[in-house]
Design a protein around this motif. Structure first.
Motif, PDB file in Angstrom:
ATOM      1  N   PHE A  49      17.506   9.113 -85.754  1.00  0.00           N
ATOM      2  CA  PHE A  49      16.978   8.609 -84.489  1.00  0.00           C
ATOM      3  C   PHE A  49      17.728   9.229 -83.318  1.00  0.00           C
ATOM      4  N   LEU A  50      19.050   9.358 -83.427  1.00  0.00           N
ATOM      5  CA  LEU A  50      19.848   9.994 -82.376  1.00  0.00           C
ATOM      6  C   LEU A  50      19.476  11.463 -82.229  1.00  0.00           C
ATOM      7  N   ARG A  51      19.331  12.153 -83.337  1.00  0.00           N
ATOM      8  CA  ARG A  51      18.998  13.575 -83.307  1.00  0.00           C
ATOM      9  C   ARG A  51      17.672  13.818 -82.594  1.00  0.00           C
ATOM     10  N   ARG A  52      16.723  12.936 -82.797  1.00  0.00           N
ATOM     11  CA  ARG A  52      15.399  13.070 -82.183  1.00  0.00           C
ATOM     12  C   ARG A  52      15.351  12.463 -80.774  1.00  0.00           C
ATOM     13  N   GLU A  53      16.502  11.988 -80.297  1.00  0.00           N
ATOM     14  CA  GLU A  53      16.624  11.373 -78.972  1.00  0.00           C
ATOM     15  C   GLU A  53      15.667  10.199 -78.795  1.00  0.00           C
ATOM     16  N   LEU A  54      15.600   9.345 -79.819  1.00  0.00           N
ATOM     17  CA  LEU A  54      14.753   8.158 -79.802  1.00  0.00           C
ATOM     18  C   LEU A  54      15.533   6.899 -79.429  1.00  0.00           C
ATOM     19  N   VAL A  55      16.828   7.047 -79.172  1.00  0.00           N
ATOM     20  CA  VAL A  55      17.701   5.904 -78.918  1.00  0.00           C
ATOM     21  C   VAL A  55      17.992   5.795 -77.428  1.00  0.00           C
TER      22      VAL A  55
END
Length: 101
Positions: A49-55
């Motif tokens: 989720f962090l890698r995809r900037e969803l946080v």
């Protein structure tokens, strides 16, 4: 629930199943009115989720337990977009809450 099986049973509400197209599905859930989305996850799911900037915000509960090994949460620059907001200690248990946005 994050899963690679879209047919997985989901016995609690208002939970949603995501995973087929994680980025698009989370974007759609964020567009809906209502309360913020909450993800309870292990390190590998949270990292994705962090890698995809969803946080938008992350709250880490740090327990005073020595395990001797573990999986890091922040790897490969995943923390680069997060800014420390606050830290709160719970003296009775020794647990510390750290918040980042």
């Amino acid at each position: 629930m994050v899963t690679s099986r879209p047919d997985a049973p989901l016995d609690w509400r208002p939970a949603s199943t995501v995973g087929a197209d994680l980025t698009a599905e989370i974007a759609e859930l964020k567009r809906r009115p209502g309360k913020p989305l909450v993800l309870f996850a292990g390190a590998s799911t949270a990292r994705e989720f962090l890698r995809r900037e969803l946080v938008d915000e992350i709250r880490l509960l740090i327990f005073p337990v020595l395990l001797g090994a573990g999986e890091p949460l922040f790897t490969d620059g995943t923390r680069r977009n997060l800014r420390f907001v606050e830290s709160r200690a719970f003296p009775t248990s020794g647990v510390v809450l750290q918040s980042y946005r």
